[in-house]
Enzyme design. Structure first.
Site, PDB file in Angstrom:
ATOM      1  N   LYS A 194      -4.848   5.345  -8.704  1.00 43.81           N
ATOM      2  CA  LYS A 194      -3.533   4.692  -8.741  1.00 43.81           C
ATOM      3  C   LYS A 194      -3.631   3.268  -8.179  1.00 43.81           C
ATOM      4  CE  LYS A 194      -0.060   4.341  -5.847  1.00 43.81           C
ATOM      5  NZ  LYS A 194       0.555   3.028  -6.113  1.00 43.81           N
ATOM      6  N   GLY A 246      -6.204   0.275   1.810  1.00 39.96           N
ATOM      7  CA  GLY A 246      -4.844  -0.181   2.044  1.00 39.96           C
ATOM      8  C   GLY A 246      -4.614  -0.401   3.526  1.00 39.96           C
ATOM      9  N   GLU A 268     -10.674   2.460   3.751  1.00 40.33           N
ATOM     10  CA  GLU A 268     -10.931   1.025   3.929  1.00 40.33           C
ATOM     11  C   GLU A 268      -9.589   0.413   4.302  1.00 40.33           C
ATOM     12  OE1 GLU A 268     -13.816  -0.300   3.819  1.00 40.33           O
ATOM     13  OE2 GLU A 268     -15.064   0.969   2.551  1.00 40.33           O
ATOM     14  N   CYS A 302      -8.452  -8.339   3.246  1.00 45.39           N
ATOM     15  CA  CYS A 302      -8.553  -7.451   4.413  1.00 45.39           C
ATOM     16  C   CYS A 302      -9.511  -8.020   5.449  1.00 45.39           C
ATOM     17  CB  CYS A 302      -9.028  -6.087   3.965  1.00 45.39           C
ATOM     18  SG  CYS A 302     -10.508  -6.188   2.945  1.00 45.39           S
ATOM     19  N   GLU A 399      -2.274  -7.697  11.929  1.00 45.97           N
ATOM     20  CA  GLU A 399      -2.691  -8.209  10.629  1.00 45.97           C
ATOM     21  C   GLU A 399      -1.478  -8.806   9.910  1.00 45.97           C
ATOM     22  OE1 GLU A 399      -3.646  -5.412   7.479  1.00 45.97           O
ATOM     23  OE2 GLU A 399      -5.430  -6.579   6.991  1.00 45.97           O
TER      24      GLU A 399
HETATM   25  P1  NAP Z   1      -0.559  -0.144   1.536  1.00 41.41           P
HETATM   26  O1  NAP Z   1       0.880  -0.405   1.669  1.00 41.41           O
HETATM   27  O2  NAP Z   1      -1.205   0.749   2.510  1.00 41.41           O
HETATM   28  O3  NAP Z   1      -0.773   0.414   0.063  1.00 41.41           O
HETATM   29  C1  NAP Z   1      -2.046   0.741  -0.463  1.00 41.41           C
HETATM   30  C2  NAP Z   1      -1.877   1.722  -1.589  1.00 41.41           C
HETATM   31  O4  NAP Z   1      -1.375   2.960  -1.078  1.00 41.41           O
HETATM   32  C3  NAP Z   1      -0.885   1.273  -2.653  1.00 41.41           C
HETATM   33  O5  NAP Z   1      -1.335   1.728  -3.908  1.00 41.41           O
HETATM   34  C4  NAP Z   1       0.373   2.005  -2.226  1.00 41.41           C
HETATM   35  O6  NAP Z   1       1.301   2.166  -3.267  1.00 41.41           O
HETATM   36  C5  NAP Z   1      -0.191   3.329  -1.770  1.00 41.41           C
HETATM   37  N1  NAP Z   1       0.644   4.105  -0.857  1.00 41.41           N
HETATM   38  C6  NAP Z   1       1.730   3.712  -0.138  1.00 41.41           C
HETATM   39  N2  NAP Z   1       2.206   4.737   0.611  1.00 41.41           N
HETATM   40  C7  NAP Z   1       1.400   5.804   0.356  1.00 41.41           C
HETATM   41  C8  NAP Z   1       1.360   7.149   0.831  1.00 41.41           C
HETATM   42  N3  NAP Z   1       2.219   7.622   1.734  1.00 41.41           N
HETATM   43  N4  NAP Z   1       0.383   7.970   0.371  1.00 41.41           N
HETATM   44  C9  NAP Z   1      -0.529   7.526  -0.513  1.00 41.41           C
HETATM   45  N5  NAP Z   1      -0.538   6.270  -1.005  1.00 41.41           N
HETATM   46  C10 NAP Z   1       0.406   5.413  -0.571  1.00 41.41           C
HETATM   47  O7  NAP Z   1      -1.393  -1.476   1.562  1.00 41.41           O
HETATM   48  P2  NAP Z   1      -1.111  -2.790   0.727  1.00 41.41           P
HETATM   49  O8  NAP Z   1       0.027  -3.493   1.363  1.00 41.41           O
HETATM   50  O9  NAP Z   1      -1.041  -2.472  -0.728  1.00 41.41           O
HETATM   51  O10 NAP Z   1      -2.458  -3.589   0.948  1.00 41.41           O
HETATM   52  C11 NAP Z   1      -2.707  -4.356   2.053  1.00 41.41           C
HETATM   53  C12 NAP Z   1      -3.572  -3.628   3.053  1.00 41.41           C
HETATM   54  O11 NAP Z   1      -4.790  -3.201   2.468  1.00 41.41           O
HETATM   55  C13 NAP Z   1      -3.972  -4.504   4.206  1.00 41.41           C
HETATM   56  O12 NAP Z   1      -3.790  -3.812   5.407  1.00 41.41           O
HETATM   57  C14 NAP Z   1      -5.444  -4.765   3.970  1.00 41.41           C
HETATM   58  O13 NAP Z   1      -6.169  -5.078   5.115  1.00 41.41           O
HETATM   59  C15 NAP Z   1      -5.879  -3.518   3.331  1.00 41.41           C
HETATM   60  N6  NAP Z   1      -7.108  -3.698   2.573  1.00 41.41           N
HETATM   61  C16 NAP Z   1      -8.274  -3.204   3.080  1.00 41.41           C
HETATM   62  C17 NAP Z   1      -9.464  -3.386   2.407  1.00 41.41           C
HETATM   63  C18 NAP Z   1     -10.765  -2.857   2.948  1.00 41.41           C
HETATM   64  O14 NAP Z   1     -11.711  -2.809   2.201  1.00 41.41           O
HETATM   65  N7  NAP Z   1     -10.820  -2.451   4.186  1.00 41.41           N
HETATM   66  C19 NAP Z   1      -9.470  -4.072   1.190  1.00 41.41           C
HETATM   67  C20 NAP Z   1      -8.270  -4.566   0.696  1.00 41.41           C
HETATM   68  C21 NAP Z   1      -7.090  -4.368   1.401  1.00 41.41           C
HETATM   69  P3  NAP Z   1       2.376   1.020  -3.602  1.00 41.41           P
HETATM   70  O15 NAP Z   1       1.822  -0.288  -3.177  1.00 41.41           O
HETATM   71  O16 NAP Z   1       2.535   1.101  -5.049  1.00 41.41           O
HETATM   72  O17 NAP Z   1       3.599   1.374  -2.835  1.00 41.41           O
END
Ligand code: NAP
Ligand code: MG
Length: 488
Positions: A194, A246, A268, A302, A399
Site C-alpha cells: 500500500k 513511515g 524503517e 527520513c 522530526e
Molecule cells: P506515516 O504517517 O507513518 O505513514 C506511513 C504509511 O503508513 C502510509 O502509507 C500511511 O497511510 C500508513 N498508515 C497510517 N496509519 C497506519 C496504521 N495505523 N496502520 C498501518 N498503516 C498506517 O508516515 P508518513 O507521514 O507517510 O511518512 C513520513 C515518515 O516516514 C517520517 O517519519 C519519515 O522519517 C519516515 N520515513 C522513514 C524512512 C526510513 O527508511 N527509515 C524512509 C522514508 C520515510 P496514509 O499516508 O495513506 O494515511
C-alpha cells in the site's frame, strides 16, 4: 522581453528562463482501481479519493480506496500465487521477471519521473536523477540474488517467508516501493503493498509495469487507500511479514498490533540526523552537503541532516556560507529543471512544518529563510535555518520532515558525539573532516545506522540502510535486506 513567460517563482541572483520538463508523454487516467490478482479492479466500497498536485492543488486522478474485503482479496491472491506459480518456478526464472521489471522502469524513466514530481511535489531533478535510477537499480540488484541465495547464506537453508504486507510513506513513493518489492520477490515471497494516500500514482504505474512484465497473477498486489487500509494489511491473519516505512508513531501502533503473532517485521521509521562540520573540513563542500541533506526534496527525507553541529572556530564562516547558498536556491515549479526546492507534499504536512517554525521562534531561536516569492497556489515552505538553538529546543528534538535546519556549535569531539547521540532516533548522520582517523572514531561512536563521511544522502542498493533506537529495526538494501524475507 516580449512573450517571456515568468517562472512560477524565482529567487536568487539569476533571472533564468523557465525550463519545464514536458508532460506530453504522460498519461494519467481519470480514475484508477486496485491491482489485485494481476488485474485492476473497482474497490468493493465504490469509494475513490483524489490525488492532487501539491504545486498547483489541481486534481490529477481519482484513486480507489481499499477496504477490508479488498485487503482480504489481495492477501488471498498473494497466498494463491505463493502456493502456486511463484513457488513452483525455478529461482533463475523468477530472477528473469525481476530483471524485466527493472528494464521496463528504465524504459519508462521519463514518464515515472514526471508523474513522481506531479503527484508528490519534488523537483524533477530529484525524481529524474535520484528516485527513478535508484528504483531501477534495486530491481537489477535483487534480481541478481534470486538464484544465489544459498551462496549468500552458506551452510544455511534459506526459505521464503510467504506473503509480505508492505506499507510505505509519501516521500520516496516509487523508490520505497522498489525497496520493498524487489527483495521480497528475489527471496520467493509474494506481496501486498500500500502506497501513501497522497502519492499513489507511481505505485499504480509500477503495477502497470508489473502487469506488462507478465508476472504471474497475484505475485504483486498494489492496493491504495489511507491509514485504515494499511491497518487492514497489518492485522490480516494470513500475512507472514510486515515491512513498514513511515513515522515512529505509526510504527509503534503496528508493533503493538503484531505483538504475540508470528509475523516478522522490519520498521524503517523517523530520524533526526546530526550533520557535523569540523574546523578542518572542506567547508564549501560541507555547506553543499548540508544544503543537499536538508533542503533538496523539501526536507521530506527520513535521513535528512536536520541538526547541524559546527565547530565553534568556523561557525561564523560556515553560517555566512550557508546563508549565501540558501539565498541562491530556486523555489518553484517542480517540473522546472532549474528548480531546487519543490512543493511540500500536502497541506497537512505544510501545517506541521509551520507549527514547528512557530515553536522554534517562540523558544527563542533565530530564524533565517530564503527570501523569495511563494507561489499563490500550492503548498510551499522557504528553506529555513535556526540559530541560537540548544539541545532542549523542540526543533532540535522532534522530526519536522520539512526544509528546516537547527544549528548548534561544539568545541570537542566528545562534546559533539554526546550531543549528536542525544536523541531517541538513530537513522543516519554525517561527518565533515579532513582527517580519516576522526571519521573512524566518530563512526564507531555514533548511534546511527548510516554515517556518511564528506558526503550526504548517498544511496546504493548494495548498501544496507536502517535505524537504531526509535528509527526502527531491520535493514533494507544489500545482503542484509534479504534476511527479513527469509526463514532459516
Ligand atoms: P506515516 O504517517 O507513518 O505513514 C506511513 C504509511 O503508513 C502510509 O502509507 C500511511 O497511510 C500508513 N498508515 C497510517 N496509519 C497506519 C496504521 N495505523 N496502520 C498501518 N498503516 C498506517 O508516515 P508518513 O507521514 O507517510 O511518512 C513520513 C515518515 O516516514 C517520517 O517519519 C519519515 O522519517 C519516515 N520515513 C522513514 C524512512 C526510513 O527508511 N527509515 C524512509 C522514508 C520515510 P496514509 O499516508 O495513506 O494515511
Ligand atoms: Mg499527490
Amino acid at each position: 522581453m516580449k512573450n517571456k513567460i515568468k517562472p512560477l517563482a524565482f529567487s536568487g541572483k539569476w533571472d533564468l528562463d523557465p525550463a519545464p520538463e514536458s508532460t506530453d508523454h504522460i498519461s494519467i487516467k481519470d480514475q484508477y482501481g486496485l491491482f489485485i490478482n494481476g488485474k485492476f479492479k473497482n474497490p468493493s466500497s465504490g469509494n475513490y479519493f483524489p490525488s492532487i498536485n501539491p504545486a498547483t492543488e489541481e486534481k490529477l486522478s481519482m484513486i480507489a480506496e481499499a477496504n477490508d474485503k479488498d485487503v482480504n482479496d489481495a492477501v488471498s491472491a498473494a497466498r494463491k500465487a505463493y502456493n502456486g506459480a511463484w513457488s513452483k518456478m525455478t529461482a533463475k526464472e523468477r530472477g528473469k521477471y525481476i530483471y524485466r521489471i527493472a528494464r521496463l522502469i528504465q524504459e519508462k524513466s521519463r514518464e515515472l519521473a514526471v508523474v513522481e514530481s506531479l503527484d508528490g511535489g519534488k523537483p524533477i531533478r530529484e525524481s529524474r536523477d535520484v528516485d527513478v535510477p535508484i528504483t531501477a537499480a534495486h530491481f537489477f540488484y535483487y534480481a541478481g540474488w534470486t538464484d544465489k541465495l544459498k551462496y549468500a547464506f552458506p551452510n544455511r537453508n534459506p526459505e521464503s517467508v510467504g506473503v509480505a504486507g508492505q506499507v510505505i510513506p509519501w516521500n520516496f513513493p516509487l523508490m520505497m516501493a522498489a525497496w520493498k518489492i524487489a527483495p521480497a520477490l528475489a527471496t520467493g515471497n509474494t506481496v501486498v503493498l500500500k502506497p501513501a494516500e497522497t502519492t499513489s500514482l507511481t505505485a499504480i504505474k509500477l503495477a502497470e509495469i508489473i502487469q506488462e512484465a507478465d508476472l504471474p497473477a497475484g505475485v504483486v498486489n498494489i492496493i491504495t487507500g489511507a491509514g485504515a487500509t494499511g491497518a487492514g494489511i497489518v492485522n490480516h491473519p494470513d500475512i507472514d511479514k510486515i515491512a513498514f516505512t513511515g513515522s515512529t508513531g505509526v510504527g509503534k501502533i503496528i508493533m503493538k498490533a503484531i505483538a504475540g503473532t508470528n509475523k516478522k517485521s522490519t520498521m524503517e521509521l523517523g530520524g533526526k540526523a546530526a550533520n557535523i562540520i569540523f574546523e578542518d573540513a572542506p567547508l564549501d563542500q560541507a555547506v553543499e552537503g548540508v544544503i543537499n541533506g536538508i533542503y533538496f526534496n523539501q526536507g521530506h527525507v527520513c535521513c535528512a541532516g536536520s541538526r547541524l553541529f559546527v565547530q565553534e572556530s568556523v561557525y561564523e564562516l560556515v553560517l555566512r556560507k550557508l546563508k549565501d547558498r540558501i539565498q541562491s536556491l530556486i523555489l518553484g515549479n517542480p517540473l522546472d529543471k532549474n528548480t531546487d526546492i519543490g512543493a511540500i507534499n500536502s497541506k497537512e504536512q505544510l501545517a506541521t512544518i509551520n507549527k514547528y517554525l512557530k515553536i522554534g521562534q517562540k523558544e527563542g531561536a533565530e530564524m533565517f529563510q530564503l527570501d523569495c516569492s511563494i507561489p499563490k497556489k500550492g503548498f510551499w515552505c522557504a528553506p529555513t535555518l535556526f540559530t541560537n538553538v540548544s539541545q532542549s529546543h523542540v526543533i532540535a528534538k522532534e522530526e519536522i520532515f520539512g526544509p528546516v535546519l537547527a544549528i548548534q556549535t561544539f568545541r570537542t569531539i566528545d562534546e559533539v558525539i554526546t550531543k549528536a547521540n542525544n536523541t531517541p532516533f538513530g537513522l543516519s548522520a554525517g561527518v565533515w573532516t579532513d582527517k580519516g582517523s576522526k571519521i573512524f572514531n566518530l563512526t564507531s561512536q555514533m548511534r546511527a545506522g548510516v554515517v556518511w563521511a564528506n558526503t550526504y544522502n548517498k544511496f546504493d542498493p548494495t548498501s544496507p540502510f536502517g535505524g537504531y533506537k526509535e528509527s526502527g529495526h531491520g535493514r533494507e538494501g544489500g545482503l542484509h535486506g534479504l534476511t527479513p524475507y527469509l526463514n532459516f
